[in-house]
Design a protein around this motif. Sequence first.
Motif, PDB file in Angstrom:
ATOM      1  N   LEU A   3       0.805  -1.855  -0.132  1.00 28.63           N
ATOM      2  CA  LEU A   3       0.190   0.420   0.063  1.00 28.63           C
ATOM      3  C   LEU A   3       1.079   1.043  -0.007  1.00 28.63           C
ATOM      4  CD1 LEU A   3      -2.395  -1.208   2.497  1.00 28.63           C
ATOM      5  CD2 LEU A   3      -2.687  -1.148  -0.104  1.00 28.63           C
ATOM      6  N   GLN A   4       1.842   1.031   0.807  1.00 26.15           N
ATOM      7  CA  GLN A   4       2.888   2.304   0.690  1.00 26.15           C
ATOM      8  C   GLN A   4       3.359   2.709  -0.325  1.00 26.15           C
ATOM      9  OE1 GLN A   4       2.643   4.062   3.525  1.00 26.15           O
ATOM     10  NE2 GLN A   4       4.008   5.794   2.000  1.00 26.15           N
ATOM     11  N   ILE A   5       3.761   1.694  -1.200  1.00 27.08           N
ATOM     12  CA  ILE A   5       4.462   1.208  -2.368  1.00 27.08           C
ATOM     13  C   ILE A   5       3.674   2.403  -3.341  1.00 27.08           C
ATOM     14  CG2 ILE A   5       5.385   0.025  -4.282  1.00 27.08           C
ATOM     15  CD1 ILE A   5       6.276  -1.484  -2.672  1.00 27.08           C
ATOM     16  N   SER A   6       2.395   2.044  -3.534  1.00 26.34           N
ATOM     17  CA  SER A   6       1.174   2.712  -4.490  1.00 26.34           C
ATOM     18  C   SER A   6       1.118   4.268  -4.043  1.00 26.34           C
ATOM     19  CB  SER A   6       0.174   1.823  -4.120  1.00 26.34           C
ATOM     20  OG  SER A   6      -0.346   2.440  -2.802  1.00 26.34           O
ATOM     21  N   ASN A   7       1.476   5.130  -3.262  1.00 25.18           N
ATOM     22  CA  ASN A   7       1.752   6.549  -3.289  1.00 25.18           C
ATOM     23  C   ASN A   7       3.429   6.718  -3.771  1.00 25.18           C
ATOM     24  OD1 ASN A   7       0.306   6.977  -1.500  1.00 25.18           O
ATOM     25  ND2 ASN A   7       1.371   6.431   0.261  1.00 25.18           N
ATOM     26  N   TYR A   8       3.528   6.125  -4.318  1.00 22.31           N
ATOM     27  CA  TYR A   8       5.212   6.098  -5.268  1.00 22.31           C
ATOM     28  C   TYR A   8       5.190   5.638  -6.626  1.00 22.31           C
ATOM     29  CZ  TYR A   8       6.534   7.275  -0.924  1.00 22.31           C
ATOM     30  OH  TYR A   8       6.436   8.408   0.453  1.00 22.31           O
ATOM     31  N   TRP A   9       4.679   4.025  -7.328  1.00 16.10           N
ATOM     32  CA  TRP A   9       4.332   3.758  -8.167  1.00 16.10           C
ATOM     33  C   TRP A   9       3.385   4.375  -9.411  1.00 16.10           C
ATOM     34  CZ3 TRP A   9       0.292   0.998 -10.526  1.00 16.10           C
ATOM     35  CH2 TRP A   9       0.771   0.093 -11.600  1.00 16.10           C
ATOM     36  N   HIS A  10       3.905   4.444 -10.299  1.00 12.09           N
ATOM     37  CA  HIS A  10       3.170   4.595 -11.774  1.00 12.09           C
ATOM     38  C   HIS A  10       2.846   3.612 -12.425  1.00 12.09           C
ATOM     39  CE1 HIS A  10       3.373   8.792 -10.425  1.00 12.09           C
ATOM     40  NE2 HIS A  10       4.505   8.385  -9.871  1.00 12.09           N
ATOM     41  N   PRO A  11       1.958   3.322 -13.104  1.00 12.24           N
ATOM     42  CA  PRO A  11       1.496   2.370 -14.248  1.00 12.24           C
ATOM     43  C   PRO A  11       2.699   2.270 -15.118  1.00 12.24           C
ATOM     44  CG  PRO A  11      -0.840   3.679 -13.773  1.00 12.24           C
ATOM     45  CD  PRO A  11       0.709   4.150 -12.823  1.00 12.24           C
ATOM     46  N   GLY A  12       3.221   0.953 -15.836  1.00 13.44           N
ATOM     47  CA  GLY A  12       4.307   0.743 -16.167  1.00 13.44           C
ATOM     48  C   GLY A  12       5.085   0.725 -16.056  1.00 13.44           C
ATOM     49  N   ASN A  13       5.808   1.149 -14.783  1.00  8.96           N
ATOM     50  CA  ASN A  13       6.640   1.499 -14.008  1.00  8.96           C
ATOM     51  C   ASN A  13       7.048  -0.007 -13.009  1.00  8.96           C
ATOM     52  OD1 ASN A  13       7.428   4.230 -14.621  1.00  8.96           O
ATOM     53  ND2 ASN A  13       7.210   4.438 -12.724  1.00  8.96           N
ATOM     54  N   GLN A  89      12.858  -7.499 -10.035  1.00 10.12           N
ATOM     55  CA  GLN A  89      12.034  -6.977 -10.664  1.00 10.12           C
ATOM     56  C   GLN A  89      10.915  -6.909 -10.335  1.00 10.12           C
ATOM     57  OE1 GLN A  89      14.033  -5.576 -14.071  1.00 10.12           O
ATOM     58  NE2 GLN A  89      15.650  -4.580 -12.482  1.00 10.12           N
ATOM     59  N   VAL A  90       9.727  -6.117 -10.430  1.00  5.30           N
ATOM     60  CA  VAL A  90       7.995  -7.066 -10.819  1.00  5.30           C
ATOM     61  C   VAL A  90       7.657  -5.306 -11.637  1.00  5.30           C
ATOM     62  CG1 VAL A  90       6.347  -7.403  -8.870  1.00  5.30           C
ATOM     63  CG2 VAL A  90       8.149  -7.782  -7.956  1.00  5.30           C
ATOM     64  N   LYS A  91       6.583  -5.764 -12.639  1.00  3.09           N
ATOM     65  CA  LYS A  91       6.547  -4.958 -13.211  1.00  3.09           C
ATOM     66  C   LYS A  91       4.978  -5.290 -12.810  1.00  3.09           C
ATOM     67  CE  LYS A  91       5.372  -2.604 -17.483  1.00  3.09           C
ATOM     68  NZ  LYS A  91       6.307  -2.550 -18.727  1.00  3.09           N
ATOM     69  N   PRO A  92       4.067  -4.230 -12.085  1.00  2.00           N
ATOM     70  CA  PRO A  92       2.030  -4.608 -11.628  1.00  2.00           C
ATOM     71  C   PRO A  92       1.677  -4.150 -12.894  1.00  2.00           C
ATOM     72  CG  PRO A  92       3.502  -3.539 -10.112  1.00  2.00           C
ATOM     73  CD  PRO A  92       4.412  -3.669 -11.019  1.00  2.00           C
ATOM     74  N   SER A  93       0.281  -5.232 -13.164  1.00  2.00           N
ATOM     75  CA  SER A  93      -0.527  -4.503 -14.152  1.00  2.00           C
ATOM     76  C   SER A  93      -1.594  -3.556 -13.841  1.00  2.00           C
ATOM     77  CB  SER A  93      -1.207  -5.823 -14.971  1.00  2.00           C
ATOM     78  OG  SER A  93      -1.905  -6.481 -13.540  1.00  2.00           O
ATOM     79  N   GLY A  94      -1.452  -2.738 -13.130  1.00  2.00           N
ATOM     80  CA  GLY A  94      -2.457  -1.869 -12.996  1.00  2.00           C
ATOM     81  C   GLY A  94      -3.067  -2.421 -11.097  1.00  2.00           C
TER      82      GLY A  94
END
Length: 158
Positions: A3-13, A89-94
């Motif tokens: 949840l904390q990472i989601s503050n900094y992550w942008h789609p595609g990163n 390395q993980v690339k979230p799908s969304g």
Amino acid sequence: AILQISNYWHPGNTIEIDLCPNANLHDELINTKQSRPKALLASALSPFFPKSLNKELLNRWWPEFSSTPLHEIKDSQLKSIADKLHCWQVKPSGTEGYRTAEVTRGGVDVNHISSKTMQHKNQAGLFFIGEVLDVTGHLGGYNFQWAWSSGYVAGMNA
């Protein structure tokens, strides 16, 4: 943490995760190879990961080494294993979007608000507090505290 990472992550990163930040796994694996050459990779990694995670990582990433003694694994392969564990390395799908958001970013620009009164600098009598402002804190009650504190300040100055 996610949840904390989601503050900094942008789609595609891509997100890089160090699964063992407090150890040099390459050195640890080489030392174990020298001191216990017949030990398995699972055994060498067991001090660093819970049993279930250790098993899953080995099954997914290095099944070919499941029954290979360390003395049969090249040092370069041990380095590659350590590197992957230190830089997964993980690339979230969304994301799940606002439907399940704990905290959202954005809002009224704080540069337009007096931090002493919470009043808009150009519009007397207009106050903004809490999450309506572009302020985001870490999860764990900080956003609640911000809402209560900014509300208190606005209330004392209204």
